[in-house]
Design a protein around this motif. Structure first.
Motif, PDB file in Angstrom:
ATOM      1  N   PHE A  92      19.524 -68.370 -54.027  1.00  0.00           N
ATOM      2  CA  PHE A  92      20.157 -69.628 -54.404  1.00  0.00           C
ATOM      3  C   PHE A  92      21.415 -69.310 -55.211  1.00  0.00           C
ATOM      4  CE2 PHE A  92      19.273 -74.024 -56.541  1.00  0.00           C
ATOM      5  CZ  PHE A  92      20.348 -74.547 -55.845  1.00  0.00           C
ATOM      6  N   TYR A  93      22.553 -69.795 -54.724  1.00  0.00           N
ATOM      7  CA  TYR A  93      23.842 -69.568 -55.395  1.00  0.00           C
ATOM      8  C   TYR A  93      24.382 -70.912 -55.878  1.00  0.00           C
ATOM      9  CZ  TYR A  93      28.743 -68.172 -56.054  1.00  0.00           C
ATOM     10  OH  TYR A  93      29.986 -67.937 -56.569  1.00  0.00           O
ATOM     11  N   THR A  94      24.861 -70.951 -57.112  1.00  0.00           N
ATOM     12  CA  THR A  94      25.424 -72.180 -57.647  1.00  0.00           C
ATOM     13  C   THR A  94      26.701 -71.884 -58.415  1.00  0.00           C
ATOM     14  OG1 THR A  94      25.050 -74.083 -59.114  1.00  0.00           O
ATOM     15  CG2 THR A  94      23.989 -72.020 -59.727  1.00  0.00           C
ATOM     16  N   THR A  95      27.582 -72.859 -58.469  1.00  0.00           N
ATOM     17  CA  THR A  95      28.823 -72.700 -59.232  1.00  0.00           C
ATOM     18  C   THR A  95      28.634 -73.102 -60.686  1.00  0.00           C
ATOM     19  OG1 THR A  95      29.547 -74.932 -58.632  1.00  0.00           O
ATOM     20  CG2 THR A  95      30.243 -73.119 -57.199  1.00  0.00           C
ATOM     21  N   GLY A  96      27.539 -73.781 -61.004  1.00  0.00           N
ATOM     22  CA  GLY A  96      27.331 -74.316 -62.345  1.00  0.00           C
ATOM     23  C   GLY A  96      26.598 -73.355 -63.256  1.00  0.00           C
ATOM     24  N   ARG A  97      26.528 -73.709 -64.539  1.00  0.00           N
ATOM     25  CA  ARG A  97      25.860 -72.860 -65.512  1.00  0.00           C
ATOM     26  C   ARG A  97      24.352 -72.859 -65.275  1.00  0.00           C
ATOM     27  NH1 ARG A  97      27.573 -77.546 -67.683  1.00  0.00           N
ATOM     28  NH2 ARG A  97      26.129 -78.804 -68.929  1.00  0.00           N
ATOM     29  N   LEU A  98      23.716 -71.790 -65.740  1.00  0.00           N
ATOM     30  CA  LEU A  98      22.294 -71.589 -65.480  1.00  0.00           C
ATOM     31  C   LEU A  98      21.483 -72.107 -66.665  1.00  0.00           C
ATOM     32  CD1 LEU A  98      22.602 -68.044 -63.888  1.00  0.00           C
ATOM     33  CD2 LEU A  98      22.319 -70.236 -62.718  1.00  0.00           C
ATOM     34  N   THR A  99      21.141 -73.379 -66.597  1.00  0.00           N
ATOM     35  CA  THR A  99      20.397 -74.057 -67.651  1.00  0.00           C
ATOM     36  C   THR A  99      18.906 -74.042 -67.344  1.00  0.00           C
ATOM     37  OG1 THR A  99      20.541 -76.184 -66.527  1.00  0.00           O
ATOM     38  CG2 THR A  99      22.357 -75.607 -68.012  1.00  0.00           C
ATOM     39  N   SER A 100      18.125 -74.577 -68.265  1.00  0.00           N
ATOM     40  CA  SER A 100      16.677 -74.678 -68.046  1.00  0.00           C
ATOM     41  C   SER A 100      16.372 -75.502 -66.798  1.00  0.00           C
ATOM     42  CB  SER A 100      16.002 -75.306 -69.269  1.00  0.00           C
ATOM     43  OG  SER A 100      16.566 -76.584 -69.563  1.00  0.00           O
ATOM     44  N   GLU A 101      17.130 -76.586 -66.592  1.00  0.00           N
ATOM     45  CA  GLU A 101      16.902 -77.437 -65.429  1.00  0.00           C
ATOM     46  C   GLU A 101      17.141 -76.679 -64.129  1.00  0.00           C
ATOM     47  OE1 GLU A 101      18.402 -81.785 -63.743  1.00  0.00           O
ATOM     48  OE2 GLU A 101      19.693 -80.620 -65.066  1.00  0.00           O
ATOM     49  N   MET A 102      18.198 -75.873 -64.087  1.00  0.00           N
ATOM     50  CA  MET A 102      18.499 -75.102 -62.888  1.00  0.00           C
ATOM     51  C   MET A 102      17.388 -74.105 -62.592  1.00  0.00           C
ATOM     52  SD  MET A 102      21.270 -76.092 -61.415  1.00  0.00           S
ATOM     53  CE  MET A 102      21.540 -74.684 -60.356  1.00  0.00           C
ATOM     54  N   VAL A 103      16.907 -73.438 -63.625  1.00  0.00           N
ATOM     55  CA  VAL A 103      15.840 -72.450 -63.449  1.00  0.00           C
ATOM     56  C   VAL A 103      14.545 -73.121 -63.000  1.00  0.00           C
ATOM     57  CG1 VAL A 103      14.349 -70.811 -64.665  1.00  0.00           C
ATOM     58  CG2 VAL A 103      16.817 -70.782 -65.055  1.00  0.00           C
ATOM     59  N   ILE A 104      14.188 -74.222 -63.651  1.00  0.00           N
ATOM     60  CA  ILE A 104      12.949 -74.925 -63.305  1.00  0.00           C
ATOM     61  C   ILE A 104      12.959 -75.364 -61.848  1.00  0.00           C
ATOM     62  CG2 ILE A 104      11.618 -77.036 -63.702  1.00  0.00           C
ATOM     63  CD1 ILE A 104      12.457 -76.797 -66.682  1.00  0.00           C
ATOM     64  N   LYS A 105      14.054 -75.956 -61.408  1.00  0.00           N
ATOM     65  CA  LYS A 105      14.116 -76.461 -60.036  1.00  0.00           C
ATOM     66  C   LYS A 105      14.112 -75.322 -59.016  1.00  0.00           C
ATOM     67  CE  LYS A 105      16.096 -81.015 -60.861  1.00  0.00           C
ATOM     68  NZ  LYS A 105      17.113 -82.010 -60.470  1.00  0.00           N
ATOM     69  N   THR A 106      14.783 -74.221 -59.339  1.00  0.00           N
ATOM     70  CA  THR A 106      14.783 -73.079 -58.429  1.00  0.00           C
ATOM     71  C   THR A 106      13.379 -72.516 -58.284  1.00  0.00           C
ATOM     72  OG1 THR A 106      17.053 -72.518 -59.058  1.00  0.00           O
ATOM     73  CG2 THR A 106      15.786 -70.807 -57.969  1.00  0.00           C
ATOM     74  N   VAL A 107      12.659 -72.396 -59.400  1.00  0.00           N
ATOM     75  CA  VAL A 107      11.284 -71.902 -59.363  1.00  0.00           C
ATOM     76  C   VAL A 107      10.390 -72.867 -58.602  1.00  0.00           C
ATOM     77  CG1 VAL A 107       9.259 -71.373 -60.782  1.00  0.00           C
ATOM     78  CG2 VAL A 107      11.518 -70.545 -61.474  1.00  0.00           C
ATOM     79  N   GLN A 108      10.548 -74.155 -58.841  1.00  0.00           N
ATOM     80  CA  GLN A 108       9.752 -75.148 -58.125  1.00  0.00           C
ATOM     81  C   GLN A 108       9.951 -75.050 -56.615  1.00  0.00           C
ATOM     82  OE1 GLN A 108      11.077 -78.747 -60.174  1.00  0.00           O
ATOM     83  NE2 GLN A 108       9.002 -79.051 -60.910  1.00  0.00           N
ATOM     84  N   MET A 109      11.166 -74.725 -56.196  1.00  0.00           N
ATOM     85  CA  MET A 109      11.442 -74.571 -54.772  1.00  0.00           C
ATOM     86  C   MET A 109      10.854 -73.282 -54.215  1.00  0.00           C
ATOM     87  SD  MET A 109      15.286 -76.068 -54.132  1.00  0.00           S
ATOM     88  CE  MET A 109      16.096 -75.327 -55.534  1.00  0.00           C
ATOM     89  N   GLY A 110      10.476 -72.349 -55.102  1.00  0.00           N
ATOM     90  CA  GLY A 110       9.887 -71.095 -54.664  1.00  0.00           C
ATOM     91  C   GLY A 110      10.898 -70.024 -54.314  1.00  0.00           C
ATOM     92  N   ILE A 111      12.160 -70.228 -54.733  1.00  0.00           N
ATOM     93  CA  ILE A 111      13.221 -69.253 -54.447  1.00  0.00           C
ATOM     94  C   ILE A 111      13.222 -68.204 -55.552  1.00  0.00           C
ATOM     95  CG2 ILE A 111      15.701 -68.931 -54.128  1.00  0.00           C
ATOM     96  CD1 ILE A 111      15.832 -71.840 -53.171  1.00  0.00           C
ATOM     97  N   PRO A 112      13.161 -66.909 -55.219  1.00  0.00           N
ATOM     98  CA  PRO A 112      12.988 -65.870 -56.233  1.00  0.00           C
ATOM     99  C   PRO A 112      14.262 -65.380 -56.908  1.00  0.00           C
ATOM    100  CG  PRO A 112      12.840 -64.901 -54.053  1.00  0.00           C
ATOM    101  CD  PRO A 112      12.991 -66.383 -53.848  1.00  0.00           C
ATOM    102  N   ILE A 113      15.445 -65.741 -56.380  1.00  0.00           N
ATOM    103  CA  ILE A 113      16.696 -65.197 -56.901  1.00  0.00           C
ATOM    104  C   ILE A 113      17.718 -66.307 -57.079  1.00  0.00           C
ATOM    105  CG2 ILE A 113      18.596 -63.584 -56.467  1.00  0.00           C
ATOM    106  CD1 ILE A 113      16.572 -62.044 -54.640  1.00  0.00           C
ATOM    107  N   LEU A 114      18.311 -66.394 -58.276  1.00  0.00           N
ATOM    108  CA  LEU A 114      19.295 -67.421 -58.602  1.00  0.00           C
ATOM    109  C   LEU A 114      20.559 -66.751 -59.130  1.00  0.00           C
ATOM    110  CD1 LEU A 114      20.202 -70.363 -59.137  1.00  0.00           C
ATOM    111  CD2 LEU A 114      18.925 -70.263 -61.305  1.00  0.00           C
ATOM    112  N   ILE A 115      21.716 -67.114 -58.554  1.00  0.00           N
ATOM    113  CA  ILE A 115      23.003 -66.512 -58.911  1.00  0.00           C
ATOM    114  C   ILE A 115      23.997 -67.610 -59.265  1.00  0.00           C
ATOM    115  CG2 ILE A 115      24.873 -64.997 -58.141  1.00  0.00           C
ATOM    116  CD1 ILE A 115      23.005 -64.016 -55.932  1.00  0.00           C
ATOM    117  N   SER A 116      24.889 -67.317 -60.215  1.00  0.00           N
ATOM    118  CA  SER A 116      25.952 -68.267 -60.546  1.00  0.00           C
ATOM    119  C   SER A 116      27.219 -67.543 -60.954  1.00  0.00           C
ATOM    120  CB  SER A 116      25.524 -69.186 -61.684  1.00  0.00           C
ATOM    121  OG  SER A 116      26.591 -70.040 -62.075  1.00  0.00           O
TER     122      SER A 116
END
Length: 292
Positions: free
Chosen positions: A208-232
């Motif tokens: 999961f790649y995003t242009t925005g900052r990596l906040t608690s909300e971003m992390v929670i939603k990425t985990v809920q989706m089951g995606i193991p890697i988040l980049i910004s």
């Protein structure tokens, strides 16, 4: 989905309903016309219950509504959606499920998040967070990060046309497959979640790649989706990093040009690139070239 197909869906740059031209004045005192994105109120219903009215870009209302309900734990992963109704005149989308739903008590406790355009989550959003098991065998090569960043940040987009938007991209290996934008990054995340649910897309091997900052909300939603890697391209908040550690999410921020900071999950990262061989990213030049 076709193998290695890039940008399976992306914003429709030809859709004039997403922007409006305004008259204004530039730094030289000259009158100019520029496009600006619209903010459209979208009211989401789950069966007979009104859930929320969200300010959105106005595109992809069906997948946004599904993703929002998923990320608020109102739509379950095994739910069967019997119908999705969208009334463009009223800007209302109704998600109907075979399961009877009632979230009156749940909606009594809301938490306003740091998301732009005023994000909202509900008090029990963390109930399932600790039970998610992210794929420990997933890997990301540093070469993929550089490739993804270049593909995403040098492609035509509504952001380059009008600004004031956040982008989110679902990737497999070094190939972007879904690109969405919205006035709020939480809306863009929800569009990704909705698309994955409706297309029964596996999350275990995705990035999961995003242009925005990596906040608690971003992390929670990425985990809920089951995606193991988040980049910004942007940075982290303390709570975002802490929750990434709790969930085992690989969190990579400030991924711009040659640089990147791995805040958690380094065991998934394969360093296969000589950093000195990576060309510095001239984002301004790339944007200007695309706008012309």
């Amino acid at each position: 989905m076709e193998k290695n197909k890039e940008f399976y869906i992306s914003p429709n740059l030809e859709n004039d309903d997403l922007t409006e031209t305004i008259n204004c004045t530039n730094e030289a005192g000259e009158n100019i016309e520029i496009p600006v994105v619209k903010e459209i109120p979208l009211t989401i219903y789950l069966n007979k219950q009104e859930i929320v009215t969200a300010m959105t870009l106005g595109d992809m209302p069906d997948i946004l509504a599904v993703g929002y309900l998923l990320n608020q734990n109102m739509l379950q992963r095994d739910d069967i959606i019997s119908e999705i109704d969208y009334d463009e005149d009223l800007q209302v989308v109704i998600i109907r499920t075979k399961r009877t739903t009632n979230y009156e008590k749940k909606m009594e406790k809301k938490i306003r998040t740091s998301g732009c355009a005023v994000g909202t989550v509900y008090g029990d959003i963390m109930d399932d967070f600790s039970s998610v098991n992210l794929n420990k065998d997933a890997k990301i090569k540093t070469s993929w990060i550089y490739t993804i960043s270049k593909k995403v940040n040098t492609r035509p987009s509504l952001y380059l046309k009008a600004g004031a938007l956040h982008g989110c991209v679902l990737c497999k290996n070094d190939s972007p497959i879904v690109y969405v934008e919205d006035v709020g990054r939480h809306n863009a995340v929800d569009k990704i979640a909705g698309w994955m649910f409706l297309n029964k897309e596996n999350a275990n091997d995705k990035i999961f790649y995003t242009t925005g900052r990596l906040t608690s909300e971003m992390v929670i939603k990425t985990v809920q989706m089951g995606i193991p890697i988040l980049i910004s391209r942007s940075g982290f908040t303390e709570s975002g990093v802490r929750l990434a550690k709790e969930s085992g999410l690989t969190l990579i921020g400030r991924a711009k040009g040659k640089r990147m900071i791995i805040a958690n999950g380094i065991e998934r990262v394969v360093f296969d690139t000589d950093v000195q061989s990576v060309k510095s990213e001239d984002v301004v030049s790339a944007q200007r070239a695309l706008i012309k």
